[in-house]
Design a protein around this motif. Structure first.
Motif, mmCIF file in Angstrom:
data_model
loop_
_atom_site.group_PDB
_atom_site.id
_atom_site.type_symbol
_atom_site.label_atom_id
_atom_site.label_comp_id
_atom_site.label_asym_id
_atom_site.label_seq_id
_atom_site.Cartn_x
_atom_site.Cartn_y
_atom_site.Cartn_z
ATOM 1 N N VAL A 292 5.447 7.877 -9.954
ATOM 2 C CA VAL A 292 5.390 6.584 -9.280
ATOM 3 C C VAL A 292 6.647 6.478 -8.431
ATOM 4 O O VAL A 292 7.677 7.079 -8.773
ATOM 5 N N GLU A 293 6.541 5.790 -7.291
ATOM 6 C CA GLU A 293 7.743 5.512 -6.498
ATOM 7 C C GLU A 293 8.177 4.096 -6.871
ATOM 8 O O GLU A 293 7.732 3.118 -6.283
ATOM 9 N N ALA A 294 9.023 4.031 -7.896
ATOM 10 C CA ALA A 294 9.422 2.727 -8.434
ATOM 11 C C ALA A 294 10.399 2.028 -7.487
ATOM 12 O O ALA A 294 11.143 2.673 -6.753
ATOM 13 N N PHE B 22 6.375 16.621 -3.896
ATOM 14 C CA PHE B 22 6.552 15.731 -5.045
ATOM 15 C C PHE B 22 6.587 14.246 -4.686
ATOM 16 O O PHE B 22 7.081 13.428 -5.457
ATOM 17 N N HIS B 23 6.079 13.907 -3.515
ATOM 18 C CA HIS B 23 6.042 12.494 -3.121
ATOM 19 C C HIS B 23 4.879 12.269 -2.157
ATOM 20 O O HIS B 23 5.002 12.545 -0.970
ATOM 21 N N THR B 24 3.742 11.824 -2.699
ATOM 22 C CA THR B 24 2.584 11.523 -1.841
ATOM 23 C C THR B 24 1.903 10.243 -2.322
ATOM 24 O O THR B 24 1.917 9.928 -3.503
ATOM 25 N N HIS B 25 1.319 9.522 -1.366
ATOM 26 C CA HIS B 25 0.631 8.260 -1.681
ATOM 27 C C HIS B 25 -0.884 8.424 -1.544
ATOM 28 O O HIS B 25 -1.352 9.319 -0.845
ATOM 29 N N THR B 26 -1.594 7.538 -2.231
ATOM 30 C CA THR B 26 -3.064 7.564 -2.138
ATOM 31 C C THR B 26 -3.563 6.136 -1.892
ATOM 32 O O THR B 26 -2.766 5.200 -1.779
ATOM 33 N N SER C 177 6.907 15.184 1.605
ATOM 34 C CA SER C 177 6.227 14.669 2.801
ATOM 35 C C SER C 177 6.187 13.145 2.832
ATOM 36 O O SER C 177 6.168 12.556 3.899
ATOM 37 N N ASP C 178 6.118 12.486 1.654
ATOM 38 C CA ASP C 178 5.880 11.043 1.603
ATOM 39 C C ASP C 178 4.584 10.743 2.359
ATOM 40 O O ASP C 178 4.478 9.742 3.074
ATOM 41 N N ALA C 179 3.603 11.655 2.180
ATOM 42 C CA ALA C 179 2.343 11.548 2.931
ATOM 43 C C ALA C 179 1.586 10.276 2.572
ATOM 44 O O ALA C 179 1.476 9.917 1.399
ATOM 45 N N HIS C 180 1.061 9.611 3.584
ATOM 46 C CA HIS C 180 0.211 8.445 3.358
ATOM 47 C C HIS C 180 -1.233 8.768 3.735
ATOM 48 O O HIS C 180 -2.100 7.918 3.660
ATOM 49 N N ARG C 181 -1.476 9.980 4.205
ATOM 50 C CA ARG C 181 -2.836 10.478 4.395
ATOM 51 C C ARG C 181 -2.849 11.964 4.043
ATOM 52 O O ARG C 181 -1.845 12.661 4.214
ATOM 53 N N ASP D 20 2.406 6.701 -6.109
ATOM 54 C CA ASP D 20 2.189 5.463 -5.359
ATOM 55 C C ASP D 20 3.294 4.453 -5.642
ATOM 56 O O ASP D 20 4.050 4.600 -6.597
ATOM 57 N N HIS D 21 3.357 3.418 -4.784
ATOM 58 C CA HIS D 21 4.432 2.426 -4.899
ATOM 59 C C HIS D 21 4.287 1.594 -6.168
ATOM 60 O O HIS D 21 3.173 1.209 -6.546
ATOM 61 N N GLY D 22 5.409 1.276 -6.781
ATOM 62 C CA GLY D 22 5.431 0.428 -7.975
ATOM 63 C C GLY D 22 4.867 -0.956 -7.688
ATOM 64 O O GLY D 22 4.693 -1.350 -6.523
HETATM 65 ZN ZN LIG Z 1 6.744 6.802 -0.407
#
Ligand SMILES: [Zn+2]
Ligand SMILES: [Zn+2]
Length: 287
Positions: free
Chosen positions: A87-89, A16-20, A220-224, A48-50
């Motif tokens: 969103v990760e506000a 429930f926490h991944t970035h693109t 994961s807070d995955a960034h890839r 993604d980050h706010g």
């Molecule tokens: Zn994050």
């Protein structure tokens, strides 16, 4: 609080926490979804980050509409996976204000909130705290307790003001009153994140939060894309800490339970009307 013996048939069903690449992730929504399927997940959130994040944020709230289009496309392409838009506000003030306006909140499926240092604050005072005072607070006891007060107050107020589903990487980089946070979050239906990338530095926090009755989600807070759903090591560590898997939102034993939790989030997304929103923590079994 803790359960003796572990049921190893249980498994992790969502990240429930991944970035693109809409913020500073390296992959597309499609690639994150493909890896989620590869890892056997049933649910994935794109978070993604706010816009208040310097260099790494989504730039503007309007960008959420473009991300939504990609999320919908991924849903069509991977019918076995439910893809959520979150969103990760950022918290931008001591009173808990986040960088997403109320008007945009209703278009989100999930709201994650975290404390981050390099953000555009709402006031110079908040900026001073987030950018300067907080990082240097570890060197003086009096400034450490002041910083902790600021951080805790901000997080608790955010939980009170907004329908916060998850507090991201609590205890990482920002000192907080763990007990107070865990209690308020559990009461509100807000989950505390066990962040796979930061667990080695935050495990003491997780232990303390568990003792205070916190409810968790392992992300994961995955960034890839390759990191999406790579949660087994974090889960193993969580088990070694003695965390009760019944208190972890995205760990479940039966397909039935997974379907129930996923269906409840999906139903909540469809019903974006007034009234108190059911949060992820409220979906947890009450035993
Ligand atoms: Zn994050
Ligand atoms: Zn973060």
């Amino acid at each position: 609080m803790f359960k003796k013996g572990t049921d190893y048939r249980m498994y992790i069903w969502g990240d429930f926490h991944t970035h693109t690449n809409f913020s500073h992730g390296k992959s597309t929504v499609f690639e994150n979804a493909a890896w989620a399927v590869q890892r056997g997940l049933c649910a994935l959130a794109i978070t993604d980050h706010g816009p208040a994040s310097y260099w790494v944020g989504i730039g503007s709230v309007e960008k959420l509409r473009s991300i939504r289009r990609e999320v919908e496309r991924a849903r069509r392409l991977f019918p076995g996976l439910t893809v959520y838009l979150g969103v990760e506000a950022n918290i931008i003030d001591r009173d808990g204000t986040i960088d997403i306006p109320d008007s945009a909140l209703k278009d989100l499926d999930l709201l994650l909130v975290g404390l981050h240092p390099r953000i555009r604050p709402r006031s110079w005072r908040s900026g001073l705290h987030l950018l300067l005072k907080n990082p240097f607070s570890r060197y003086r006891l009096s400034s450490r307790s002041k910083a902790r007060l600021w951080n805790t107050e901000a997080l608790l107020s955010a939980i009170e003001r907004y329908p916060v589903d998850i507090i991201t990487h609590p205890g990482y980089g920002f000192s907080v009153d763990t007990e107070a946070l865990a209690k308020s979050a559990a009461n509100a239906g807000t989950l505390l994140e066990v962040n796979a990338g930061h667990l080695k530095r935050t495990w003491r926090y997780v232990l303390k939060a568990a003792r205070a009755g916190g409810v968790f989600v392992i992300n994961s807070d995955a960034h890839r894309a390759e990191r999406v759903g790579a949660l087994n090591e974090a889960w193993r560590l969580a088990r070694d800490l003695g965390l009760d898997e019944r208190r972890i939102f995205n760990v479940a034993a039966t397909g039935e339970e997974i379907r129930r939790r996923n269906a409840m989030i999906a139903a909540r997304c469809r019903r974006k009307d007034s009234g108190k929103r059911i949060l992820l923590g409220d979906i947890m079994p009450k035993n």
